[in-house]
Design a protein around this motif. Structure first.
Motif, PDB file in Angstrom:
ATOM      1  N   ASN A 184       0.803  -1.226   0.000  1.00 22.13           N
ATOM      2  CA  ASN A 184       0.000   0.000   0.000  1.00 22.13           C
ATOM      3  C   ASN A 184       0.836   1.275   0.000  1.00 22.13           C
ATOM      4  O   ASN A 184       0.765   2.086   0.920  1.00 22.13           O
ATOM      5  CB  ASN A 184      -0.971  -0.033   1.171  1.00 22.13           C
ATOM      6  N   LYS A 243      -7.988   6.885   0.468  1.00 22.37           N
ATOM      7  CA  LYS A 243      -7.072   6.181   1.360  1.00 22.37           C
ATOM      8  C   LYS A 243      -6.310   5.117   0.585  1.00 22.37           C
ATOM      9  O   LYS A 243      -6.497   4.941  -0.614  1.00 22.37           O
ATOM     10  CB  LYS A 243      -7.851   5.552   2.504  1.00 22.37           C
ATOM     11  N   GLU A 266      -7.534  -0.021   2.292  1.00 19.95           N
ATOM     12  CA  GLU A 266      -8.629   0.584   3.045  1.00 19.95           C
ATOM     13  C   GLU A 266      -9.816   0.932   2.156  1.00 19.95           C
ATOM     14  O   GLU A 266     -10.941   1.037   2.620  1.00 19.95           O
ATOM     15  CB  GLU A 266      -8.137   1.838   3.760  1.00 19.95           C
ATOM     16  N   GLU A 267      -9.552   1.100   0.870  1.00 19.28           N
ATOM     17  CA  GLU A 267     -10.638   1.415  -0.049  1.00 19.28           C
ATOM     18  C   GLU A 267     -11.391   0.158  -0.487  1.00 19.28           C
ATOM     19  O   GLU A 267     -12.583   0.208  -0.755  1.00 19.28           O
ATOM     20  CB  GLU A 267     -10.099   2.152  -1.287  1.00 19.28           C
ATOM     21  N   ILE A 300     -11.967  -3.339   3.514  1.00 17.26           N
ATOM     22  CA  ILE A 300     -12.359  -3.075   4.907  1.00 17.26           C
ATOM     23  C   ILE A 300     -13.276  -4.200   5.391  1.00 17.26           C
ATOM     24  O   ILE A 300     -14.196  -4.606   4.688  1.00 17.26           O
ATOM     25  CB  ILE A 300     -13.100  -1.723   5.000  1.00 17.26           C
ATOM     26  N   ARG A 316     -16.415   3.343   3.637  1.00 15.91           N
ATOM     27  CA  ARG A 316     -15.596   2.311   2.992  1.00 15.91           C
ATOM     28  C   ARG A 316     -16.032   0.905   3.367  1.00 15.91           C
ATOM     29  O   ARG A 316     -15.638  -0.057   2.720  1.00 15.91           O
ATOM     30  CB  ARG A 316     -14.121   2.535   3.328  1.00 15.91           C
ATOM     31  N   ASP A 317     -16.865   0.814   4.428  1.00 17.46           N
ATOM     32  CA  ASP A 317     -17.365  -0.511   4.817  1.00 17.46           C
ATOM     33  C   ASP A 317     -18.627  -0.891   4.048  1.00 17.46           C
ATOM     34  O   ASP A 317     -19.351  -1.806   4.414  1.00 17.46           O
ATOM     35  CB  ASP A 317     -17.615  -0.573   6.332  1.00 17.46           C
ATOM     36  N   ALA A 329      -1.546  -6.229  10.966  1.00 13.28           N
ATOM     37  CA  ALA A 329      -2.989  -6.266  10.695  1.00 13.28           C
ATOM     38  C   ALA A 329      -3.480  -7.706  10.647  1.00 13.28           C
ATOM     39  O   ALA A 329      -4.553  -8.030  11.174  1.00 13.28           O
ATOM     40  CB  ALA A 329      -3.295  -5.550   9.392  1.00 13.28           C
ATOM     41  N   ALA A 386      -2.740   5.513  10.428  1.00 10.89           N
ATOM     42  CA  ALA A 386      -3.891   5.017   9.674  1.00 10.89           C
ATOM     43  C   ALA A 386      -4.567   3.823  10.348  1.00 10.89           C
ATOM     44  O   ALA A 386      -5.598   3.365   9.904  1.00 10.89           O
ATOM     45  CB  ALA A 386      -3.463   4.631   8.269  1.00 10.89           C
ATOM     46  N   ASP A 387      -3.949   3.327  11.427  1.00  9.04           N
ATOM     47  CA  ASP A 387      -4.424   2.079  11.999  1.00  9.04           C
ATOM     48  C   ASP A 387      -5.668   2.186  12.867  1.00  9.04           C
ATOM     49  O   ASP A 387      -6.475   1.266  12.918  1.00  9.04           O
ATOM     50  CB  ASP A 387      -3.320   1.453  12.865  1.00  9.04           C
ATOM     51  N   ASP A 445      -8.477   4.021  13.040  1.00  5.57           N
ATOM     52  CA  ASP A 445      -9.865   4.402  12.789  1.00  5.57           C
ATOM     53  C   ASP A 445     -10.734   3.319  12.170  1.00  5.57           C
ATOM     54  O   ASP A 445     -10.347   2.164  12.119  1.00  5.57           O
ATOM     55  CB  ASP A 445      -9.935   5.632  11.897  1.00  5.57           C
TER      56      ASP A 445
END
Lengths: 371, 418
Positions: A100, A111, A115-116, A119, A143-144, A229, A368-369, A371
């Motif tokens: 990424n 993003k 993340e795009e 998610i 994005r979800d 992750a 970025a982690d 949220d």
């Protein structure tokens, strides 16, 4: 004072003469075999990253064909084809999971790629709402409601099975939503794949320093972030391992609706291991972080420690059966999964502080982690 | 000796200071420290620039100097993970500056109130800054006299090869000999540079070395304004004549004319003298406090800060915190990035006092989340100078019940050399 000065002068004289003497020795005697980061970046780009995006592009196109076909001819057969195509493309995605940066990095309001388009868990209520109202944007902060896992939500139904999926797709707005999601996914994938296959590859290889913003630093940091992750969010969170959790949360696994979480987890870990080794998907070992570590102070010890731990992870991973979904195993057989989590956790320090310290790369991720 | 030397030092330093606010943006944005609302944080940084400018031109000098010192120190105190030796150095310089009569020559104050104007100053006002610089350099040099630095050329052996893409010099950093040369040179430089600067014959060469040394380190390592601060600060060792010439040029350029001098400089009062004596005794002794701790200084970092130990070790850690609810015995792992930014996490993971602070923060956080008396433990693996990582602290001890103090931390595990 003069004696002091004489002392320092002679000291400097000794040092400088010994320096000159040492440097005049043949260079090969005193210098280590050079490690050329360019070769490593070249291998990464040509044998790992570019093929990963090309594979993903092809399988996303195949998925788009399958879903279009399903929306035009909504039967359980075409659904099955779409489901298989989804599984194949999301498996391919795992091999791009760690890249990424560059064209897949965040830009403006957009993003990072992961993340795009990846998610999880997706928000079923929001998706259903978007379908029923017909008002949605594929570039906003929801994005979800889109990406691979929203497509998965639409194509699979854990409880009621395929017939209920086919029945729901009688709705024209549901068909439209699926097609819109797929078009969005295709165009995002295509942008990155095209960039890597045109100019970015050369930029990536040429940027061969170690500072923040260099390719090595970007590759390393995203690699580490991807590993964390995997450990924390694909396994730790559904297992209830994270502080503040009072119980397991099986529905928070990745790929919950298809029940393919374990396959995805295994592919993801395999992809990360490949990066460390510099190994292509087909298993051809090239120049990677392993070779880079061989050329730095303290590297040998870290290599053997890491290899051993990767082996332990691999054993713990093999112990997890693919016969039933992760969300079910979390409730029925948590011990095997706990063991895997522990082995992954043991590896963190090797990837994180030890590796960055030896290679002189700064850990730059984090914001970025949360949220 | 012309008093304006001090002023020039302030001028040079402040010139560099103006670029600092861009680095300072890091200071806000963390939820876990009590910072003022962003507006006030911005306001404070603007105030720092304004007061610094006032100090330079010598307008309301004393008040500006006090305010500048207070504001700057405040920004430093917000977050210890941002501790840097050169910020500490600047804080001390600002503190000393408050007492100096640096506004009595070539300043707006002297213009507005000619009674103040003078062209001489007691030597002491120069001496205190020279002494402070001497302590900084010499102590940094002493700190380098150790086995790892001189014999193993660590951590330079780790750091230099990462710079192999630097133009022209890059190749040199891959040679095995280079870190040794740099280590020895660095140690000798730090230990002796002050002596070379004090001697008028060696001074030009010494100063050339200062420039080369600091620019090189500035290129190699990410150390911000430090090289520029030192390059300018060491000018205080230059001769009176040199400074007069420079100031005359500057005055001509700014069309500044000296007021008629009616007063001789004040003598330094006794209480102030005593005060400086105490200040410097403290500065001389405080860095040695590590001797009182039985642990390995580089490993435990007990007595490491505020001691001019710069760039001495490569250290990195992975700290994993576990929160346990005693009522259910359920233990959960903390995802650090939910609370800390990467810089904070990196700093915290190697320094026991910060680990403890974070543990206490987690304790209060989870108490607010409804866990009664949570116990917090941390598994912290640290690698020092490329050695395989090992546990820094006792992974089973409940950090929630431990209080930080000056005493030696018995929960730090000893380092074992393999």
């Amino acid at each position: 004072m003069s004696r002091l000065k004489a002392f320092f002068l002679s000291l400097i004289l000794i040092i400088s003469s010994s320096t000159i003497w040492l440097t005049s020795c043949s260079e090969s005697e005193i210098s280590k075999p050079d490690f050329d980061r360019t070769t490593m970046l070249q291998n990464m780009a040509d044998n790992l990253i570019k093929p990963a995006y090309s594979d993903l592009m092809n399988s996303v196109l195949a998925l788009q064909t399958a879903t279009t076909n399903f929306t035009e001819n909504t039967t359980s057969t075409t659904l099955k084809e779409a489901q298989l195509a989804w599984e194949a493309s999301y498996l391919d995605f795992q091999y791009t999971n760690a890249y990424n940066f560059g064209p897949a990095g965040p830009e403006g309001l957009q993003k990072a790629f992961i993340e795009e388009v990846a998610i999880f868990p997706v928000n079923a209520d929001k998706i259903e709402n978007a379908i029923s109202t017909g008002t949605y944007s594929l570039t906003d902060a929801n994005r979800d409601t889109r990406g691979f896992l929203a497509v998965e939500y639409l194509l699979f139904n854990v409880n009621e099975g395929s017939s209920s999926v086919v029945a729901k797709f009688e709705s024209a707005s549901r068909k439209k939503y699926l097609n819109d999601l797929m078009e969005n996914l295709r165009s995002r994938t295509e942008a990155i794949s095209t960039a890597w296959n045109t100019g970015f590859s050369a930029t990536f290889i040429a940027n061969n320093g170690t500072n923040v913003g260099s390719s090595t630093s970007a590759l390393y940091n995203e690699f580490l972030k991807s590993f964390e992750a995997l450990k924390n969010f694909k396994l730790g969170l559904p297992l209830g391992k994270i502080s503040g959790q009072t119980h397991t949360e099986p529905t928070k696994v990745e790929a919950y609706y298809s029940g393919k979480s374990i396959e995805m987890l295994k592919a993801h870990m395999q992809a990360l291991e490949n990066i460390w080794y510099g190994r292509s998907k087909s298993g051809i070992d090239g120049i990677g972080f392993e070779e880079y570590l061989q050329n730095v102070t303290g590297g040998e010890a870290l290599i053997s420690a890491t290899k051993m731990q990767l082996e332990n992870i691999s054993l713990a991973m093999d112990a997890v059966s693919t016969d039933s979904p992760l969300s079910v195993q979390i409730q029925n057989a948590p011990n095997t999964l706990d063991a895997l989590f522990t082995e992954l956790q043991k590896n963190t320090r090797y990837f994180k502080s030890d590796m960055s310290s030896l290679l002189g790369i700064a850990i730059t991720f984090s914001d970025a982690d949360g949220d | 000796m012309v008093l304006s030397t001090i002023r020039f030092m302030a001028l040079g330093w402040v010139g560099d200071h103006f670029i600092k606010p861009t680095f300072h943006f890091h200071y806000f944005g963390f939820e876990w420290v009590s910072v003022l609302p962003p507006f006030w944080m911005y306001a404070i940084h603007v105030m720092i620039i304004i007061t610094a400018f006032f100090v330079v031109i010598g307008l309301y000098f004393r008040a500006s100097a006090i305010l500048l010192f207070l504001l700057f120190t405040y920004t430093e105190l917000i977050d210890v993970t941002y501790y840097l030796n050169h910020y500490y150095f600047i804080t001390l310089v600002l503190f000393l500056l408050i007492f100096t009569p640096a506004h009595r020559h070539f300043s707006v104050d002297a213009k507005r109130n000619p009674v103040l104007a003078t062209d001489h100053t007691p030597r002491l006002w120069l001496f205190i800054f020279q002494l402070l610089l001497a302590i900084v350099y010499t102590y940094a040099g002493f700190a380098k006299i150790n086995y790892a630095w001189l014999i193993e050329a660590l951590p330079l052996k780790i750091w230099l090869p990462a710079n192999d893409t630097l133009p022209l010099m890059g190749k040199i950093f891959t040679w095995e000999i280079t870190p040794y040369v740099f280590s020895w040179f660095g140690m000798l430089y730090d230990c002796t540079i002050v002596w070379w600067l004090m001697n008028s014959r060696t001074r030009p060469w010494a100063y050339a070395t200062v420039i080369v040394f600091h620019i090189l380190t500035g290129l190699l390592f990410n150390i911000g304004v430090f090289p520029w601060v030192m390059i300018v600060a060491t000018l205080i060792f230059f001769s009176e004549q040199w400074h007069i010439t420079l100031l005359t040029k500057l005055k001509r350029w700014l069309r500044y004319t000296d007021p008629v001098i009616v007063n001789a400089p004040n003598r330094v009062s006794r209480p102030v003298l005593h005060f400086f004596a105490i200040f410097f005794v403290f500065q001389l002794l405080f860095p040695w406090r590590y001797i009182l701790y039985p642990s390995n200084l580089y490993w435990s970092e007990e007595g490491y800060r505020f001691s001019w130990r710069v760039m001495l070790m490569e250290k990195a850690g992975t700290a994993t915190f576990y929160v346990k609810d005693p009522s259910t015995n359920k233990e959960g792992m903390v995802v650090n990035s939910e609370f800390l930014n990467s810089h904070q996490e990196k700093q915290m993971a190697t320094q026991p006092d910060m680990i403890l602070q974070f543990a206490h923060y987690l304790q209060s956080y989870y108490e607010n989340q409804g866990i009664k008396n949570p116990s917090i433990r941390a598994e912290v693996y640290v690698t020092l100078n490329a050695q395989p990582s090992q546990l820094l602290i006792d992974p089973n001890i409940n950090l929630a019940v431990i209080k930080d103090n000056w005493k030696t931390k018995t929960w730090i595990l000893p380092i074992s050399n393999e």
